[in-house]
Design a protein around this motif. Structure first.
Motif, mmCIF file in Angstrom:
data_model
loop_
_atom_site.group_PDB
_atom_site.id
_atom_site.type_symbol
_atom_site.label_atom_id
_atom_site.label_comp_id
_atom_site.label_asym_id
_atom_site.label_seq_id
_atom_site.Cartn_x
_atom_site.Cartn_y
_atom_site.Cartn_z
ATOM 1 N N VAL A 34 0.874 -1.172 0.000
ATOM 2 C CA VAL A 34 0.000 0.000 0.000
ATOM 3 C C VAL A 34 0.906 1.215 0.000
ATOM 4 C CG1 VAL A 34 -1.806 1.252 1.235
ATOM 5 C CG2 VAL A 34 -1.786 -1.257 1.242
ATOM 6 N N CYS A 35 0.682 2.147 -0.911
ATOM 7 C CA CYS A 35 1.691 3.173 -1.211
ATOM 8 C C CYS A 35 1.604 4.420 -0.344
ATOM 9 C CB CYS A 35 1.607 3.563 -2.680
ATOM 10 S SG CYS A 35 1.897 2.159 -3.802
ATOM 11 N N ASN A 36 0.728 4.452 0.662
ATOM 12 C CA ASN A 36 0.626 5.680 1.456
ATOM 13 C C ASN A 36 0.299 5.424 2.926
ATOM 14 O OD1 ASN A 36 -2.003 4.808 1.134
ATOM 15 N ND2 ASN A 36 -2.837 6.836 0.649
ATOM 16 N N ASN A 37 0.677 4.242 3.437
ATOM 17 C CA ASN A 37 0.333 3.958 4.838
ATOM 18 C C ASN A 37 1.530 3.876 5.765
ATOM 19 O OD1 ASN A 37 1.419 1.535 3.998
ATOM 20 N ND2 ASN A 37 -0.250 0.256 4.790
ATOM 21 N N GLY A 38 2.753 4.122 5.252
ATOM 22 C CA GLY A 38 3.935 4.124 6.104
ATOM 23 C C GLY A 38 4.354 2.759 6.604
ATOM 24 N N ALA A 43 6.839 -6.734 3.019
ATOM 25 C CA ALA A 43 8.017 -7.216 3.747
ATOM 26 C C ALA A 43 9.246 -7.392 2.864
ATOM 27 C CB ALA A 43 7.689 -8.525 4.468
ATOM 28 N N ASP A 44 9.420 -6.440 1.920
ATOM 29 C CA ASP A 44 10.615 -6.517 1.071
ATOM 30 C C ASP A 44 11.671 -5.489 1.453
ATOM 31 O OD1 ASP A 44 9.440 -4.180 0.216
ATOM 32 O OD2 ASP A 44 9.468 -4.678 -1.915
ATOM 33 N N GLY A 45 11.444 -4.763 2.575
ATOM 34 C CA GLY A 45 12.414 -3.792 3.046
ATOM 35 C C GLY A 45 12.203 -2.388 2.520
ATOM 36 N N TYR A 46 11.163 -2.172 1.709
ATOM 37 C CA TYR A 46 10.905 -0.858 1.125
ATOM 38 C C TYR A 46 9.486 -0.422 1.491
ATOM 39 C CZ TYR A 46 15.059 -1.898 -1.603
ATOM 40 O OH TYR A 46 16.331 -2.234 -1.975
ATOM 41 N N ILE A 47 9.359 0.852 1.856
ATOM 42 C CA ILE A 47 8.098 1.369 2.362
ATOM 43 C C ILE A 47 7.499 2.363 1.373
ATOM 44 C CG2 ILE A 47 7.022 2.729 4.202
ATOM 45 C CD1 ILE A 47 9.088 1.592 6.119
ATOM 46 N N ASP A 48 6.213 2.226 1.098
ATOM 47 C CA ASP A 48 5.449 3.174 0.288
ATOM 48 C C ASP A 48 6.156 3.471 -1.036
ATOM 49 O OD1 ASP A 48 3.729 3.066 2.390
ATOM 50 O OD2 ASP A 48 3.956 5.122 3.031
ATOM 51 N N CYS A 49 6.411 4.746 -1.324
ATOM 52 C CA CYS A 49 6.937 5.120 -2.640
ATOM 53 C C CYS A 49 8.389 4.707 -2.844
ATOM 54 C CB CYS A 49 6.788 6.615 -2.856
ATOM 55 S SG CYS A 49 5.066 7.163 -2.968
ATOM 56 N N ASP A 51 9.182 1.658 -2.536
ATOM 57 C CA ASP A 51 8.992 0.316 -3.075
ATOM 58 C C ASP A 51 8.749 0.411 -4.584
ATOM 59 O OD1 ASP A 51 7.907 -2.266 -3.787
ATOM 60 O OD2 ASP A 51 7.557 -2.592 -1.658
ATOM 61 N N GLY A 52 9.482 -0.382 -5.350
ATOM 62 C CA GLY A 52 9.313 -0.367 -6.798
ATOM 63 C C GLY A 52 7.913 -0.707 -7.246
ATOM 64 N N ASP A 53 7.165 -1.449 -6.414
ATOM 65 C CA ASP A 53 5.789 -1.784 -6.770
ATOM 66 C C ASP A 53 4.906 -0.538 -6.863
ATOM 67 O OD1 ASP A 53 6.586 -4.403 -6.716
ATOM 68 O OD2 ASP A 53 5.815 -4.804 -4.706
ATOM 69 N N GLY A 66 13.279 6.323 -7.390
ATOM 70 C CA GLY A 66 12.830 5.243 -8.250
ATOM 71 C C GLY A 66 12.348 5.663 -9.616
ATOM 72 N N LYS A 67 12.635 6.887 -10.009
ATOM 73 C CA LYS A 67 12.213 7.348 -11.327
ATOM 74 C C LYS A 67 13.193 6.853 -12.396
ATOM 75 C CE LYS A 67 8.701 9.594 -9.741
ATOM 76 N NZ LYS A 67 7.345 9.078 -9.958
ATOM 77 N N PRO A 68 12.703 6.463 -13.565
ATOM 78 C CA PRO A 68 13.614 6.003 -14.624
ATOM 79 C C PRO A 68 14.453 7.147 -15.173
ATOM 80 C CG PRO A 68 11.372 6.184 -15.449
ATOM 81 C CD PRO A 68 11.286 6.391 -13.960
ATOM 82 N N SER A 69 15.634 6.827 -15.646
ATOM 83 C CA SER A 69 16.500 7.832 -16.257
ATOM 84 C C SER A 69 15.895 8.281 -17.577
ATOM 85 C CB SER A 69 17.897 7.271 -16.490
ATOM 86 O OG SER A 69 18.492 6.892 -15.263
ATOM 87 N N PRO A 70 15.952 9.572 -17.888
ATOM 88 C CA PRO A 70 15.380 10.051 -19.163
ATOM 89 C C PRO A 70 16.171 9.520 -20.345
ATOM 90 C CG PRO A 70 16.623 11.794 -18.062
ATOM 91 C CD PRO A 70 16.533 10.655 -17.080
ATOM 92 N N ALA A 71 15.493 9.439 -21.485
ATOM 93 C CA ALA A 71 16.138 8.908 -22.687
ATOM 94 C C ALA A 71 17.221 9.840 -23.209
ATOM 95 C CB ALA A 71 15.085 8.672 -23.768
ATOM 96 N N CYS A 72 17.066 11.127 -22.955
ATOM 97 C CA CYS A 72 18.080 12.088 -23.404
ATOM 98 C C CYS A 72 18.370 13.055 -22.272
ATOM 99 C CB CYS A 72 17.617 12.848 -24.644
ATOM 100 S SG CYS A 72 16.111 13.819 -24.385
#
Length: 344
Positions: A34-38, A43-49, A51-53, A66-72
Motif C-alpha cells: 500500500v503506497c501511502n500507509n507508512g 516485507a521486502d524492506g521498502y516502504i510506500d513510494c 517500493d518499486g511496486d 525510483g524514477k527512470p533515467s530520461p532517454a536524453c
C-alpha cells in the motif's frame, strides 16, 4: 490444472478444498504494498513510494525516488557559477548542527539551531527557558520562534525532526543538559507545534536518562522505523525510545559500544546509524552460522559493534564485533570498496 472427480461419498469435500486453495492461498503469500500507509506491507524492506511496486502509482507521481533515467539529457552551456548570500540570521552556536523542516505547516521550512550562549565552563551545561533554542524563517532568516524549553547543552548533540504522530505538524527532539533542574537532566525530550497557540509545547520527556553524566548529553538522536510498522523509533547511542510516548523500548547495555568518540573537550561526537547491513543468510563470525530471521530488517551500527533489533520483543543483541584493537567510535556508512555491501 486440477482435475476433480466427484463421488457420492467425498465429492463435496474435494470441491471445498479446491475453493480454499484458489481463494486463500495467493492472498497469504503475496501481500501487496500500500503506497501511502507508512508500512512495509510486502516485507521486502521498502516502504510506500520507496517500493518499486509503487513506481507507477499516482500517489508517487511527485516522489523523487525510483524514477527512470530520461532517454536524453540536456547539457547546459558552460557558465560561471557562484554562490550569493541570500540573508544573514542568528546568532546560533557554532557547535550547533542546524536542522531544516516545515514544523508549523505553513509551507515555508524553518531552521532550528542552538543559542550561542554558554552557562558555566562545562560543555554539558546549557540554557533553558526561552534562551536555549532558536527557530528561524528559512526564507528570510528572521527569528520566528523562541520556544520555552528544558535546558539544552552547548555540545555537538543535535536535533531530529519528524511528524511522528502524523498530525501535519512537526516535532523536534533533543537530549537535555546535565544541569537541567527537576531531575530532567540527560532526558530525551519531544516538543511539538501547537497551531492553537502558534508555539511549541513539551509533548513528552523520556522515562529514562540517556546513559550517565559522563557521556549522556553528547549523543545526537536519530529517527527510523525499525520494525516498519508505520510508527518510528528514536535512537540515541544504543538506546531506542518510542517516538510517540518517550518510553525506553530497549537498551544495548552501557558496557557495549554506543557510537562514542571523545576526540577533544567541547568537541565529542557520539552517534550511531540504523541500516539494513545484514540479511538472514549473512554468516556471523562468532558462530560461523547464518544470522537467520534476527537479521531481517534494520540493524544498529555502533562504533565497532552491530546489533540486531527486535522492537516487538524489546531485544537487541550484538552479533558482530570488530577485530581486537578497533575501538568504539562515531559511525558513518557507505559502500567503500564498491562490492555491494555497506561498510562502517
Amino acid at each position: 490444472m486440477i482435475k476433480i472427480s466427484y463421488s457420492s461419498r467425498n465429492g463435496h469435500r474435494i470441491v471445498f478444498i479446491y475453493l480454499l486453495l484458489v481463494l486463500f492461498f495467493p492472498v497469504g503469500l503475496f501481500a501487496q504494498e500500500v503506497c501511502n500507509n507508512g508500512v512495509d506491507d510486502d516485507a521486502d524492506g521498502y516502504i510506500d513510494c520507496f517500493d518499486g511496486d509503487c513506481s507507477s502509482d499516482t500517489l508517487c507521481d511527485d516522489f523523487y525516488f525510483g524514477k527512470p533515467s530520461p532517454a536524453c539529457q540536456y547539457v547546459p552551456s558552460s557558465s560561471t557559477l557562484s554562490l550569493v548570500q541570500e540573508w544573514t540570521g542568528g546568532p546560533v552556536s557554532g557547535h550547533s548542527v542546524l536542522v531544516v523542516g516545515d514544523l508549523d505547516g505553513d509551507g515555508i521550512p524553518e531552521i532550528i539551531g542552538r543559542n550561542q550562549n554558554l552557562i558555566g565552563s562545562s560543555a554539558q551545561q546549557g540554557n533553558g527557558g526561552a534562551s536555549g533554542i532558536r527557530i528561524f524563517n528559512g526564507k528570510t532568516g528572521a527569528l520566528k520562534y523562541s520556544p520555552t524549553t528544558l535546558h539544552i547543552p552547548f555540545t555537538n548533540n543535535g536535533f531530529v525532526i519528524a511528524d511522528a504522530d502524523k498530525d501535519g505538524y512537526g516535532e523536534f527532539y533533543y537530549i537535555t543538559a546535565w544541569n537541567t533542574p527537576g531531575g530532567d537532566d540527560r532526558k530525551l525530550v519531544c516538543y511539538e507545534f501547537d497551531p492553537g497557540t502558534s508555539d511549541f509545547t513539551l509533548k513528552w520527556k523520556s522515562n529514562s536518562q540517556v546513559w550517565n553524566n559522563q557521556d549522556g548529553v553528547f549523543y545526537t538522536p536519530e529517527i527510523c522505523d525499525f520494525n516498519a510498522d508505520g510508527v518510528p523509533e528514536i535512537y540515541a547511542g544504543n538506546q531506542i525510545f518510542n517516538s510517540i510516548t518517550g518510553a525506553l523500548i530497549v537498551s544495548g547495555g552501557f558496557g557495549n559500544s554506543k557510537g562514542w568518540s571523545n576526540c577533544a573537550y567541547f568537541h565529542p561526537v557520539a552517534n550511531t546509524v540504523a541500516a539494513d547491513v545484514l540479511t538472514s543468510s549473512s554468516i556471523l563470525p562468532a558462530t560461523g552460522n547464518p544470522c537467520g530471521s534476527a537479521c531481517n530488517g534494520l540493524e544498529l551500527i555502533a562504533g565497532n559493534q552491530v546489533y540486531t533489533v527486535d522492537i516487538s520483543s524489546a531485544t537487541m543483541n550484538v552479533v558482530i564485533t570488530a577485530a581486537s584493537g578497533v575501538p568504539d567510535g562515531s559511525v558513518s556508512i557507505l559502500d567503500y570498496d564498491l562490492d555491494g555491501d555497506l561498510d562502517a
